[in-house]
Design an enzyme around this catalytic site. Structure first.
Site, short mmCIF file in Angstrom:
data_model
loop_
_atom_site.label_atom_id
_atom_site.label_comp_id
_atom_site.label_asym_id
_atom_site.label_seq_id
_atom_site.Cartn_x
_atom_site.Cartn_y
_atom_site.Cartn_z
N GLU A 62 2.01 -9.34 11.47
CA GLU A 62 1.73 -8.96 10.08
C GLU A 62 3.04 -8.81 9.31
OE1 GLU A 62 -0.49 -5.31 9.91
OE2 GLU A 62 -0.87 -5.49 7.75
N ASP A 112 0.76 -1.25 0.00
CA ASP A 112 0.00 0.00 0.00
C ASP A 112 0.79 1.31 0.00
OD1 ASP A 112 -1.79 -2.06 0.50
OD2 ASP A 112 -2.75 -1.11 2.20
C1 DGY Z 1 -5.98 -1.50 4.44
O1 DGY Z 1 -7.12 -1.20 4.78
O2 DGY Z 1 -4.95 -1.10 5.02
C2 DGY Z 1 -5.79 -2.43 3.34
O3 DGY Z 1 -4.46 -2.75 3.10
C3 DGY Z 1 -6.45 -1.98 2.07
O4 DGY Z 1 -6.42 -3.06 1.21
#
Ligand code: DGY
Length: 430
Positions: A392, A162
């Site tokens: 994570e 992201d």
């Molecule tokens: C989040 O909400 O952080 C997700 O990675 C979006 O896909």
């Protein structure tokens, strides 16, 4: 204690199992995510193959008529997550997001199909072939432009990585002045220092609103969207998946699909060259609106081996980057170049190690004879879980966990790849 870790990993998958689909972790991600689910299926397959099949089948229940497999499937409303189904206003058979995510599915389906001794499982995996092909066709219709050949993302969330610095410059062109006021929910569940910034979020939401305003018209998004970047991770994963889908087509004796997929492979191989940045001698993402290379080396850059691309000269150049980065990081492979000023050891995709990327890297390296690299990445990944748990992601220097805890895909990587029993099975199979 490996036995306890095996048990713990299975408990995490069971706890996050919401009935045929698995959430990545409670609180932070309460829905079904595309590439999370597919990679989690590898973990389920180690103790319940039928459940592994269901994970992928439920994801494909949300496939759109045009072939798109959405990045989130909202099977029930959870006000604890933003942006939810009311913001996206997308989906056909059920509420979904309007974008996609890295297509690891064909590779995982091929893996589950080839490893299983159960004919019923094999049948279920082969039954996914037309759906997988439709998704790959969707990419080539909307996301692999002529003259580029690489896979283009239209939102940073599509990359699955992201807030990688690769998206900073292209996203700076996105107008955030009209964004509807919103309240972030992720910061209730995770440390702000480990998450994207407010500016990142403003841009994410502006891009969602752009897509929604087109009625999720992917032709319009692909030609007029404010953010269009050829993503090195997406391209390498799609290329690898296309090769694996071709293997499934061969098994089915579908020569027409094999020829079609060979065409896609050829295009994506050219796309890998489009991503080659001569000035830094590396594969990196590239803005297709401006033609500008990001100039950043990320863990995605090293997926060249997994994708099966790179001339001897290109591989030698990547090897120099590997040597430099692996000498300065305690744990490989950081998501961003540690020698870059934007490296941030705790902030999501700007530094932390992600074990699902490590899994793909290790596979590609061992298939390419880069055994020392594969060994290093496997041992580092195993130690991260043993020392710190099922986070994570992990800080590449300290090893400490970042983001959410009890994370499904990290547990799946332990079961399918890192626990000694999984390694032994792989050695026997090769
Ligand atoms: C989040 O909400 O952080 C997700 O990675 C979006 O896909």
């Amino acid at each position: 204690m490996p036995d306890n870790l095996d048990q713990k990993a299975r408990e995490i998958l069971r706890a996050n199992d919401k009935g045929g689909f698995t959430i990545p972790t409670a609180g932070l991600y309460p829905y079904q995510w595309n590439w999370d689910s597919v990679l989690v299926a590898l973990g389920f397959a180690t103790f319940d193959e039928a459940r592994a099949c269901a994970e992928i089948e439920t994801l494909f229940e949300a496939q759109w008529e045009d072939g798109l497999v959405p990045h989130i499937v909202f099977r029930r409303n959870d006000p604890d997550y933003f942006p939810g189904p009311d913001v996206w206003q997308a989906g056909e058979s059920m509420p979904t997001s309007g974008i996609t995510q890295p297509p690891v599915a064909a590779t995982v389906v091929h893996e589950l199909w080839s490893r299983s001794d159960d004919s019923a499982i094999k049948v279920r995996m082969l039954a996914l072939f037309p759906k997988l092909l439709a998704w790959h066709r969707w990419f080539h219709r909307y996301r692999v432009p002529d003259g580029v050949g690489a896979a283009v993302i239209t939102h940073p969330w599509e990359s699955g990585r992201d807030n990688s610095p690769e998206w900073d410059h292209p996203a700076s062109a996105v107008d955030v002045s009209g964004v509807t006021p919103y309240e972030r929910r992720d910061l209730q569940h995770a440390d702000a220092a480990m998450r994207p910034t407010k500016l990142d979020y403003d841009r994410y939401i502006a891009m969602v609103e752009f897509g929604r305003n087109t009625g999720w018209d992917h032709e319009a998004i692909a030609t007029r969207g404010p953010f269009r970047v050829a993503d090195v991770g997406m391209t390498m994963i799609l290329l690898r998946a296309s090769r694996d889908l071709m293997r499934l087509a061969e098994e089915l004796g579908d020569t027409e699909a094999m020829a079609e997929l060979q065409g896609y492979v050829n295009q994506l191989e050219q796309g890998a060259d489009y991503l080659w940045d001569d000035s830094i001698q590396a594969y990196c993402s590239r803005d297709v609106i401006t033609g500008r290379h990001s100039g950043y080396i990320t863990s995605g850059s090293f997926l060249f081996a997994y994708a099966g691309v790179g001339s001897a000269t290109q591989r030698a150049a990547m090897s120099r980057h590997w040597d430099r980065i692996s000498a300065s990081c305690r744990y490989m492979c950081p998501s961003h170049d540690p020698d870059d000023v934007l490296f941030d050891a705790d902030r999501y995709w700007r530094g932390p190690v992600w074990l699902v990327v490590n899994y793909m890297l290790a596979r590609g390296f061992s298939e390419s004879g880069l055994d020392d690299w594969a060994r290093r990445i496997t041992e580092d990944s195993r130690e991260l879980i043993r020392e710190h748990g099922f986070y994570e992601a992990f800080n590449p220097q300290a090893g400490t966990g970042t983001g959410g805890e009890e994370f499904s895909w990290t547990a799946a990587m332990w079961l399918a790849w890192l626990r000694p029993a999984a390694e032994k099975a792989r050695e026997l199979a090769s």
